[in-house]
Design a protein around this motif. Structure first.
Motif, PDB file in Angstrom:
ATOM      1  N   UNK A   5      42.061  33.107  22.696  1.00 16.39           N
ATOM      2  CA  UNK A   5      42.940  32.468  23.667  1.00 16.39           C
ATOM      3  C   UNK A   5      43.299  33.385  24.837  1.00 16.39           C
ATOM      4  N   UNK A   6      43.178  34.698  24.583  1.00 18.15           N
ATOM      5  CA  UNK A   6      43.544  35.640  25.654  1.00 18.15           C
ATOM      6  C   UNK A   6      42.679  35.438  26.881  1.00 18.15           C
ATOM      7  N   UNK A   7      43.317  35.535  28.004  1.00 14.25           N
ATOM      8  CA  UNK A   7      42.543  35.551  29.250  1.00 14.25           C
ATOM      9  C   UNK A   7      42.974  36.781  30.025  1.00 14.25           C
ATOM     10  N   UNK A   8      42.023  37.396  30.677  1.00 16.62           N
ATOM     11  CA  UNK A   8      42.325  38.572  31.467  1.00 16.62           C
ATOM     12  C   UNK A   8      42.344  38.170  32.944  1.00 16.62           C
ATOM     13  N   UNK A   9      43.469  38.386  33.579  1.00 14.48           N
ATOM     14  CA  UNK A   9      43.570  38.014  34.997  1.00 14.48           C
ATOM     15  C   UNK A   9      43.572  39.280  35.842  1.00 14.48           C
ATOM     16  N   UNK A  10      42.682  39.331  36.790  1.00 10.33           N
ATOM     17  CA  UNK A  10      42.675  40.475  37.719  1.00 10.33           C
ATOM     18  C   UNK A  10      43.772  40.267  38.742  1.00 10.33           C
ATOM     19  N   UNK A  11      44.658  41.208  38.854  1.00 13.39           N
ATOM     20  CA  UNK A  11      45.770  41.043  39.801  1.00 13.39           C
ATOM     21  C   UNK A  11      45.512  41.871  41.061  1.00 13.39           C
ATOM     22  N   UNK A  12      45.249  43.155  40.857  1.00 10.84           N
ATOM     23  CA  UNK A  12      44.951  44.066  41.971  1.00 10.84           C
ATOM     24  C   UNK A  12      45.953  43.960  43.113  1.00 10.84           C
ATOM     25  N   UNK A  13      47.215  44.020  42.773  1.00 13.06           N
ATOM     26  CA  UNK A  13      48.221  43.954  43.832  1.00 13.06           C
ATOM     27  C   UNK A  13      49.096  45.194  43.827  1.00 13.06           C
ATOM     28  N   UNK A  14      49.501  45.577  45.008  1.00 12.16           N
ATOM     29  CA  UNK A  14      50.382  46.717  45.178  1.00 12.16           C
ATOM     30  C   UNK A  14      51.814  46.264  44.881  1.00 12.16           C
ATOM     31  N   UNK A  15      52.491  46.937  43.972  1.00  7.50           N
ATOM     32  CA  UNK A  15      53.851  46.529  43.612  1.00  7.50           C
ATOM     33  C   UNK A  15      54.784  46.679  44.815  1.00  7.50           C
ATOM     34  N   UNK A  16      54.482  47.640  45.676  1.00  9.42           N
ATOM     35  CA  UNK A  16      55.358  47.872  46.828  1.00  9.42           C
ATOM     36  C   UNK A  16      54.840  47.204  48.101  1.00  9.42           C
TER      37      UNK A  16
ATOM     38  N   UNK B 102      55.314  44.297  49.334  1.00  7.32           N
ATOM     39  CA  UNK B 102      56.378  43.596  50.066  1.00  7.32           C
ATOM     40  C   UNK B 102      57.122  44.543  50.988  1.00  7.32           C
TER      41      UNK B 102
END
Lengths: 240, 117
Positions: A17-28, A30
């Motif tokens: 059921x696990x799915x791996x989502x690529x996020x690749x976003x900078x937390x800062x 914003x």
């Protein structure tokens, strides 16, 4: 046996059921985009923003007092005083006739671009040539948050020791200018200027460095000239 | 010291991605944080548990990868990794006479990926 099978099946199901989502976003991200927006607005208005960082008691407010006095007649200057919870610094500045605004962070250890923008609006910074943020006294957290300033300066007083660039490499690697303050106390400390500069240039070779003393006035003229050139170049569209 | 504002941003981004991907639950989140950052893993997780309470990301595990510090020699432009203990480095290993370096990596704050159900 039953338990083992059960565990296995839960594991198997979960894995399926696990799915791996690529996020690749900078937390800062914003904050970075807020900072860029602020820089764009300041560019339009012709207001140069300088972010001043240091540990508590290094002489930020005293140096600002000296600087603004020196700039009088040349640059319209305002100051944002960031403190966790007091207004003593602002009282010192406004007492000297300097346009200043207190920003209480209520426990937060740094200023981010949204707070800087709010402060600048209240200060009516668009009418100024130069706005200075006196960041929270702290060599750690302010280094991680872009305030929207065009340049970052660090003040280091000689009583703090010449090893600070080794201990706080981040703040010393991201700054454009270092002011070595309280040079009148050099003889009473083990601070060695060449050793400090060696440590500093090892993490930031291009950084400008001035030796100053808010007490004797040493180096204030040099610092003022540096700021004036920065602001005038900026206003003529030469910088950034 | 400033884990809380960073974690608030983190949760916001995670929830956006969870919604876009119609996730029922976020199991783990893999982060890339530069060695130069002062963030503490333990406090990141504690704040995360607090901020994410009542959301699909509640109880997700933070898997934190530390990205090494990379400096560039100002003479020969060679880039090399240094540990925090070795920072600032004494000499460039390539041209060996240079003692000035630019810090080019080690300030990252990225969310690499997340595991969801």
């Amino acid at each position: 046996m039953y338990e083992k099978e059960n565990e296995k099946s839960i594991g198997k199901n979960s894995r399926e059921e696990f799915r791996l989502i690529e996020v690749k976003e900078d937390i800062l991200a914003d904050n970075k985009s807020e900072a860029q927006n602020l820089r764009n607005r300041l560019k339009q208005a012709g207001t140069y923003l300088l972010n001043l960082m240091s540990s508590p008691g290094s002489g930020k407010t005293s140096l600002i007092l000296q600087l603004v006095e020196n700039l009088q007649g040349d640059l319209k200057t305002g100051v944002i005083e960031a403190d966790i919870d007091s207004s003593v610094d602002t009282e010192r500045l406004t007492g000297a006739g300097i346009k200043a605004l207190q920003l209480r962070t209520g426990g937060l250890c740094h200023i981010d671009a949204v707070m800087a923008a709010r402060g600048l609006e209240a200060l009516e910074a668009e009418l100024l040539d130069l706005a200075i943020i006196e960041n929270i006294g702290n060599l750690v957290c302010p280094a991680e948050f872009d305030t929207g300033a065009f340049k970052n300066a660090v003040i280091l007083s000689v009583t703090e020791g010449d090893d600070k660039p080794r201990k706080y490499p981040l703040v010393f690697s991201i700054c454009d200018l270092v002011l070595i303050n309280k040079t009148d106390l050099l003889d009473y400390t083990d601070f060695e200027l060449p050793r400090f500069k060696e440590n500093l240039f090892k993490v930031n070779p291009g950084v400008e460095c001035f030796e100053v003393s808010a007490r004797t006035g040493q180096g204030i003229q040099e610092w003022s000239s540096w700021i004036k050139k920065e602001v005038w170049d900026f206003q003529q569209g030469k910088a950034q | 010291m400033h884990e809380l504002p960073v974690v608030k941003n983190l949760v916001e981004i995670v929830l956006q991605h969870a919604e876009m991907n119609r996730a029922e639950r976020v199991v783990s989140i893999t982060l890339e944080i530069g060695e130069l950052s002062d963030l503490e893993d333990e406090w990141m997780q504690k704040y995360f548990n607090f901020v994410s309470r009542g959301t699909v990301a509640e109880e997700a595990e933070l898997v934190i990868h530390r990205c090494p510090v990379v400096v560039q020699c100002s003479e020969c432009n060679r880039r090399f990794e240094v540990s925090l203990e070795e920072l600032p480095p004494d000499k460039c290993p390539a041209c060996s006479n240079c003692e000035k370096f630019n810090v080019v990596k080690g300030k990252e704050f990225y969310i690499r990926e997340m595991k969801v159900i």
